[in-house]
Write a protein that holds these residues in place. Structure first.
Motif, PDB file in Angstrom:
ATOM      1  N   GLU A 112      37.208  53.293  48.182  1.00 28.12           N
ATOM      2  CA  GLU A 112      35.922  52.811  47.693  1.00 28.12           C
ATOM      3  C   GLU A 112      35.440  53.622  46.497  1.00 28.12           C
ATOM      4  OE1 GLU A 112      33.216  52.657  50.969  1.00 28.12           O
ATOM      5  OE2 GLU A 112      34.398  51.153  52.051  1.00 28.12           O
ATOM      6  N   ASP A 113      35.678  54.931  46.523  1.00 23.79           N
ATOM      7  CA  ASP A 113      35.278  55.776  45.399  1.00 23.79           C
ATOM      8  C   ASP A 113      36.088  55.445  44.149  1.00 23.79           C
ATOM      9  OD1 ASP A 113      33.442  57.018  47.007  1.00 23.79           O
ATOM     10  OD2 ASP A 113      34.652  58.809  47.366  1.00 23.79           O
ATOM     11  N   ALA A 114      37.399  55.197  44.336  1.00 24.76           N
ATOM     12  CA  ALA A 114      38.253  54.863  43.194  1.00 24.76           C
ATOM     13  C   ALA A 114      37.833  53.527  42.584  1.00 24.76           C
ATOM     14  CB  ALA A 114      39.728  54.813  43.620  1.00 24.76           C
ATOM     15  N   ALA A 115      37.484  52.555  43.427  1.00 24.43           N
ATOM     16  CA  ALA A 115      37.042  51.251  42.925  1.00 24.43           C
ATOM     17  C   ALA A 115      35.732  51.395  42.142  1.00 24.43           C
ATOM     18  CB  ALA A 115      36.869  50.277  44.092  1.00 24.43           C
ATOM     19  N   SER A 116      34.814  52.207  42.660  1.00 21.80           N
ATOM     20  CA  SER A 116      33.546  52.422  41.952  1.00 21.80           C
ATOM     21  C   SER A 116      33.777  53.105  40.603  1.00 21.80           C
ATOM     22  CB  SER A 116      32.612  53.287  42.809  1.00 21.80           C
ATOM     23  OG  SER A 116      32.267  52.615  44.001  1.00 21.80           O
ATOM     24  N   TRP A 117      34.701  54.048  40.595  1.00 18.95           N
ATOM     25  CA  TRP A 117      35.036  54.737  39.338  1.00 18.95           C
ATOM     26  C   TRP A 117      35.592  53.762  38.304  1.00 18.95           C
ATOM     27  CZ3 TRP A 117      40.336  55.505  37.837  1.00 18.95           C
ATOM     28  CH2 TRP A 117      40.487  56.221  36.634  1.00 18.95           C
ATOM     29  N   MET A 118      36.444  52.842  38.736  1.00 24.34           N
ATOM     30  CA  MET A 118      36.993  51.854  37.804  1.00 24.34           C
ATOM     31  C   MET A 118      35.875  50.999  37.197  1.00 24.34           C
ATOM     32  SD  MET A 118      40.594  50.530  39.425  1.00 24.34           S
ATOM     33  CE  MET A 118      41.001  49.645  37.919  1.00 24.34           C
ATOM     34  N   ILE A 119      34.950  50.562  38.046  1.00 26.19           N
ATOM     35  CA  ILE A 119      33.820  49.773  37.552  1.00 26.19           C
ATOM     36  C   ILE A 119      33.041  50.568  36.506  1.00 26.19           C
ATOM     37  CG2 ILE A 119      31.599  48.762  38.191  1.00 26.19           C
ATOM     38  CD1 ILE A 119      33.833  47.039  39.176  1.00 26.19           C
ATOM     39  N   ASP A 120      32.818  51.845  36.790  1.00 25.70           N
ATOM     40  CA  ASP A 120      32.086  52.706  35.859  1.00 25.70           C
ATOM     41  C   ASP A 120      32.833  52.843  34.528  1.00 25.70           C
ATOM     42  OD1 ASP A 120      29.894  54.792  35.383  1.00 25.70           O
ATOM     43  OD2 ASP A 120      31.708  55.971  35.043  1.00 25.70           O
ATOM     44  N   GLN A 121      34.148  53.042  34.603  1.00 22.97           N
ATOM     45  CA  GLN A 121      34.943  53.192  33.385  1.00 22.97           C
ATOM     46  C   GLN A 121      34.892  51.935  32.526  1.00 22.97           C
ATOM     47  OE1 GLN A 121      37.082  56.167  32.239  1.00 22.97           O
ATOM     48  NE2 GLN A 121      35.189  56.658  33.334  1.00 22.97           N
ATOM     49  N   TYR A 122      35.093  50.783  33.159  1.00 18.93           N
ATOM     50  CA  TYR A 122      35.031  49.527  32.401  1.00 18.93           C
ATOM     51  C   TYR A 122      33.671  49.382  31.715  1.00 18.93           C
ATOM     52  CZ  TYR A 122      39.409  47.741  34.443  1.00 18.93           C
ATOM     53  OH  TYR A 122      40.725  47.543  34.790  1.00 18.93           O
ATOM     54  N   GLY A 123      32.622  49.722  32.430  1.00 17.60           N
ATOM     55  CA  GLY A 123      31.281  49.625  31.844  1.00 17.60           C
ATOM     56  C   GLY A 123      31.128  50.526  30.631  1.00 17.60           C
ATOM     57  N   ARG A 124      31.691  51.729  30.713  1.00 16.89           N
ATOM     58  CA  ARG A 124      31.610  52.659  29.589  1.00 16.89           C
ATOM     59  C   ARG A 124      32.378  52.134  28.371  1.00 16.89           C
ATOM     60  NH1 ARG A 124      30.121  58.094  30.985  1.00 16.89           N
ATOM     61  NH2 ARG A 124      29.522  58.195  33.186  1.00 16.89           N
ATOM     62  N   TRP A 125      33.382  51.313  28.618  1.00 16.56           N
ATOM     63  CA  TRP A 125      34.165  50.752  27.505  1.00 16.56           C
ATOM     64  C   TRP A 125      33.597  49.422  27.017  1.00 16.56           C
ATOM     65  CZ3 TRP A 125      39.070  51.459  30.963  1.00 16.56           C
ATOM     66  CH2 TRP A 125      39.360  52.837  31.069  1.00 16.56           C
ATOM     67  N   GLY A 126      32.518  48.970  27.646  1.00 17.23           N
ATOM     68  CA  GLY A 126      31.910  47.713  27.234  1.00 17.23           C
ATOM     69  C   GLY A 126      32.593  46.486  27.805  1.00 17.23           C
ATOM     70  N   ILE A 127      33.291  46.646  28.918  1.00 14.71           N
ATOM     71  CA  ILE A 127      34.004  45.538  29.556  1.00 14.71           C
ATOM     72  C   ILE A 127      33.284  45.159  30.842  1.00 14.71           C
ATOM     73  CG2 ILE A 127      36.185  44.804  30.612  1.00 14.71           C
ATOM     74  CD1 ILE A 127      37.610  46.826  28.818  1.00 14.71           C
ATOM     75  N   SER A 128      33.014  43.869  31.008  1.00  9.01           N
ATOM     76  CA  SER A 128      32.351  43.380  32.211  1.00  9.01           C
ATOM     77  C   SER A 128      33.298  43.503  33.409  1.00  9.01           C
ATOM     78  CB  SER A 128      31.951  41.918  32.017  1.00  9.01           C
ATOM     79  OG  SER A 128      31.456  41.374  33.221  1.00  9.01           O
ATOM     80  N   ALA A 129      32.801  44.027  34.530  1.00 10.66           N
ATOM     81  CA  ALA A 129      33.647  44.219  35.710  1.00 10.66           C
ATOM     82  C   ALA A 129      32.819  44.061  36.974  1.00 10.66           C
ATOM     83  CB  ALA A 129      34.295  45.604  35.679  1.00 10.66           C
ATOM     84  N   HIS A 130      33.493  43.683  38.061  1.00  9.21           N
ATOM     85  CA  HIS A 130      32.806  43.548  39.336  1.00  9.21           C
ATOM     86  C   HIS A 130      33.796  43.744  40.483  1.00  9.21           C
ATOM     87  CE1 HIS A 130      34.503  39.507  38.700  1.00  9.21           C
ATOM     88  NE2 HIS A 130      34.503  39.402  40.022  1.00  9.21           N
ATOM     89  N   LEU A 131      33.254  44.014  41.675  1.00  6.90           N
ATOM     90  CA  LEU A 131      34.055  44.085  42.882  1.00  6.90           C
ATOM     91  C   LEU A 131      34.119  42.695  43.505  1.00  6.90           C
ATOM     92  CD1 LEU A 131      32.632  47.348  44.533  1.00  6.90           C
ATOM     93  CD2 LEU A 131      34.752  47.101  43.224  1.00  6.90           C
ATOM     94  N   GLU A 132      35.299  42.301  43.924  1.00  2.00           N
ATOM     95  CA  GLU A 132      35.472  40.979  44.521  1.00  2.00           C
ATOM     96  C   GLU A 132      35.986  41.156  45.948  1.00  2.00           C
ATOM     97  OE1 GLU A 132      38.362  37.365  43.390  1.00  2.00           O
ATOM     98  OE2 GLU A 132      36.768  37.746  41.926  1.00  2.00           O
ATOM     99  N   GLU A 133      35.196  40.730  46.911  1.00  2.00           N
ATOM    100  CA  GLU A 133      35.565  40.935  48.313  1.00  2.00           C
ATOM    101  C   GLU A 133      36.910  40.283  48.624  1.00  2.00           C
ATOM    102  OE1 GLU A 133      33.888  39.919  52.786  1.00  2.00           O
ATOM    103  OE2 GLU A 133      32.440  40.227  51.170  1.00  2.00           O
ATOM    104  N   ALA A 134      37.759  41.052  49.327  1.00  2.00           N
ATOM    105  CA  ALA A 134      39.095  40.560  49.646  1.00  2.00           C
ATOM    106  C   ALA A 134      39.340  40.486  51.148  1.00  2.00           C
ATOM    107  CB  ALA A 134      40.154  41.461  48.996  1.00  2.00           C
ATOM    108  N   GLY A 135      38.499  41.123  51.949  1.00  2.00           N
ATOM    109  CA  GLY A 135      38.685  41.083  53.397  1.00  2.00           C
ATOM    110  C   GLY A 135      37.969  42.239  54.060  1.00  2.00           C
ATOM    111  N   GLU A 136      38.221  42.405  55.364  1.00  2.00           N
ATOM    112  CA  GLU A 136      37.620  43.517  56.080  1.00  2.00           C
ATOM    113  C   GLU A 136      38.568  44.019  57.163  1.00  2.00           C
ATOM    114  OE1 GLU A 136      33.923  42.018  57.686  1.00  2.00           O
ATOM    115  OE2 GLU A 136      34.876  41.573  59.620  1.00  2.00           O
ATOM    116  N   LEU A 137      38.411  45.284  57.522  1.00  2.00           N
ATOM    117  CA  LEU A 137      39.196  45.919  58.571  1.00  2.00           C
ATOM    118  C   LEU A 137      38.281  46.246  59.754  1.00  2.00           C
ATOM    119  CD1 LEU A 137      41.230  48.381  56.336  1.00  2.00           C
ATOM    120  CD2 LEU A 137      42.076  46.288  57.377  1.00  2.00           C
ATOM    121  N   PRO A 138      38.847  46.281  60.973  1.00  2.00           N
ATOM    122  CA  PRO A 138      37.992  46.542  62.140  1.00  2.00           C
ATOM    123  C   PRO A 138      37.422  47.951  62.158  1.00  2.00           C
ATOM    124  CG  PRO A 138      40.309  46.498  62.778  1.00  2.00           C
ATOM    125  CD  PRO A 138      40.243  46.007  61.364  1.00  2.00           C
ATOM    126  N   VAL A 139      38.167  48.909  61.606  1.00  2.00           N
ATOM    127  CA  VAL A 139      37.691  50.289  61.467  1.00  2.00           C
ATOM    128  C   VAL A 139      38.222  50.833  60.142  1.00  2.00           C
ATOM    129  CG1 VAL A 139      37.544  50.828  63.946  1.00  2.00           C
ATOM    130  CG2 VAL A 139      39.697  51.199  62.719  1.00  2.00           C
TER     131      VAL A 139
END
Length: 538
Positions: free
Chosen positions: A65-92
């Protein structure tokens, strides 16, 4: 060595870039990409952060989750639109912390080299106890059941990096082996008595019992063992508890409680021999595996530079963000994420305005069964026919040196990649014809196969270790060796620039790449098969 290679490549690229801009490259954006990359290629910087600050990135973990948030932040700093797209869930969820172990055996004591599969239990701080071999029959178990409390138990066999199979199917398989071993034990006892009575006991050789890891798993757990130790080949491969994360009944309150340890095969053999010799030894482990209350959602990271003329047509650059956490996921799949991110940065820094949308997708859950790619293909089903090419990278840190595409694509791909030779004169580049292939009906080992099943062109780059760094994928695949020093910086840097140039070239073609000749004609293949069967009958 890295600094020397980088210095040489930067100088040669800088000189060539200047020449290319003034004499060869008539696309100012492509020229700018090469110029920026020659002076400031940051692919290794991305990989250093990805592997050093986050490490292994299993879905369901805080690191992912931290790595995904970092990627979003990096794209934003470069002026590229980015978002998280839900792919599923785990029981724990699961977070891995440090681990440590030691054999206490007088002068033969040693630090232990081991790992644990993901989604298995850790210890309760440092836990030290005696060592026993696992029982293989009911008689064996009954003889030692009181002594099992507080013991570390050596298991028979090698699970190839997976934990014990604790499912109903696993219980059934264990029951069958236990029943067989009980029969063997009874027969051995009968023959032993008979040999003793006949005075031939010295010649008696009992039939060996069958081995299966954790035959009495539940009984030993109930007896209070500290945990289980299995032999593991080196480098140690540590996977995950697949049935646990796939079981809809799994929850935070019914998780396994005993650690399952994958111990260096050489150390395991030494300890096993000590146990056979009845030596007074102890093992001590401190394993910080921690679970997270679920359900835990996981997401792919999606970013894009919108197309100016055909915004609803796409060129996709992808890799998978998740990685097994026994190491840091530098190669699998840092080799996909690093060049993808640097390609995005270079395109943005050069002010790219592609005709088609260039989309960057870091898929989630590839290691758990291509989960993110499957979710993306389902959610974007209406767009699949508009994907001109999907460039998915998921292999070693070797460089992109060409493309193999159907005949109908060759001229377009040559046009799209015509500036690649100007990146660095040391690196080869060729575009060759790929023969039609059978359209797959099942997925394979990479995210690209999900799209291949849907008829999406997935003709990524072919790679070659042409400088002879000697990389072998097997040396890192899902093992403790998948760390940053297994990367080859100059190869990664070159691939990032190739990715940016070719993706831009494909996005700027006047038309979408043809899909003609990608697959073999099923009717013709069936006719061939029937003809072949007839010939064999004759």
């Amino acid at each position: 060595m890295y600094k020397k290679a980088l210095s040489a490549i930067v100088v040669s690229m800088a000189v060539l870039a200047g020449t290319a801009q003034s004499h060869h490259i008539d696309d100012p954006t492509a020229a700018k990409i090469i110029e920026i990359a020659s002076k400031d290629n940051r692919v290794m910087e991305h990989l250093d952060i990805l592997t050093g600050r986050f490490g292994g990135r299993l879905i369901g973990s805080g690191a992912y989750e931290d790595a995904a948030s970092w990627m979003i932040d990096q794209y934003g700093r470069w002026g590229i639109s980015a978002h998280l797209e839900e792919a599923g869930e785990l029981p724990v969820g699961f977070n891995r912390g440090p681990w440590w172990g030691r054999l206490h055996a007088g002068g033969d004591g040693m630090e232990l080299h081991f790992a644990t599969p993901s989604y298995t239990s850790g210890t309760h701080g440092r836990q030290r106890g005696h060592v026993m071999a696992e029982p293989k029959s009911q008689a064996d178990f009954d003889r030692v059941k009181h002594k099992l409390k507080g013991a570390w138990v050596l298991l028979d066999g090698n699970r190839g990096g997976f934990p014990l199979d604790k499912t109903a199917a696993g219980d059934s398989a264990r029951s069958a082996v236990k029943a067989k071993n009980d029969s063997i034990s009874k027969e051995n006892s009968r023959l032993s008595r008979e040999a003793w009575e006949n005075g031939t006991y010295g010649d008696f050789k009992p039939t060996p019992l069958e081995g299966m890891p954790g035959l009495f798993y539940k009984e030993m757990a109930d007896a209070g063992v500290l945990g289980f130790v299995m032999s593991a080949t080196v480098p140690i491969r540590a996977l995950y508890d697949r049935p646990l994360v796939n079981d809809s009944t799994t929850n935070f309150y019914n998780l396994p409680t005993q650690p399952e340890i994958l111990l260096d095969e050489h150390q395991f053999a030494k300890i096993e021999q000590m146990v056979k010799e009845k030596r007074d030894i102890q093992l001590e482990f401190d394993i910080r595996n921690h679970f997270r209350l679920g359900p835990v959602k996981y997401h792919s990271v999606v970013a894009e530079i919108p197309g100016t003329e055909y915004p609803d047509e796409y060129v996709i650059i992808s890799g998978h963000l998740d990685a097994f956490d026994v190491a840091t996921g530098a190669v699998d799949c840092g080799t996909g994420i690093g060049p993808m991110m640097e390609a995005a940065r270079l395109l943005a820094a050069a002010g790219a305005k592609p005709k088609r949308t260039i989309r960057f997708v870091a898929f989630a859950g590839e290691e758990f069964g291509l989960l993110g790619a499957k979710a993306y293909a389902k959610a974007h089903k209406d767009e699949l026919g508009k994907i001109s090419m999907l460039f998915n990278r998921d292999g070693g840190p070797t460089p992109a040196v060409g493309m193999r595409v159907p005949a109908a694509m060759v001229d377009d791909v040559k046009e799209a990649s015509k500036y690649v030779p100007y990146i660095n004169p040391e690196y080869p580049w060729e575009v060759v014809v790929a023969e039609p292939r059978v359209k797959p009906t099942t997925t394979g080992g990479t995210d690209a196969t999900v799209f291949d099943m849907e008829g999406v062109p997935t003709y990524g780059f072919f790679e070659r270790d042409f400088k002879g760094y000697g990389f072998e994928y097997g040396e890192i695949w899902h093992t403790e060796n998948d760390i940053l020093n297994k990367e080859i910086p100059e190869y990664q840097e070159h691939t990032a620039v190739v990715t940016a140039i070719v993706a831009l070239g494909v996005a700027n073609l006047d038309h979408q790449l043809s899909r003609e000749g990608m697959y073999k004609d099923p009717a013709q293949e069936n006719a061939k098969d029937k003809k072949g069967k007839k010939s064999k009958k004759k």
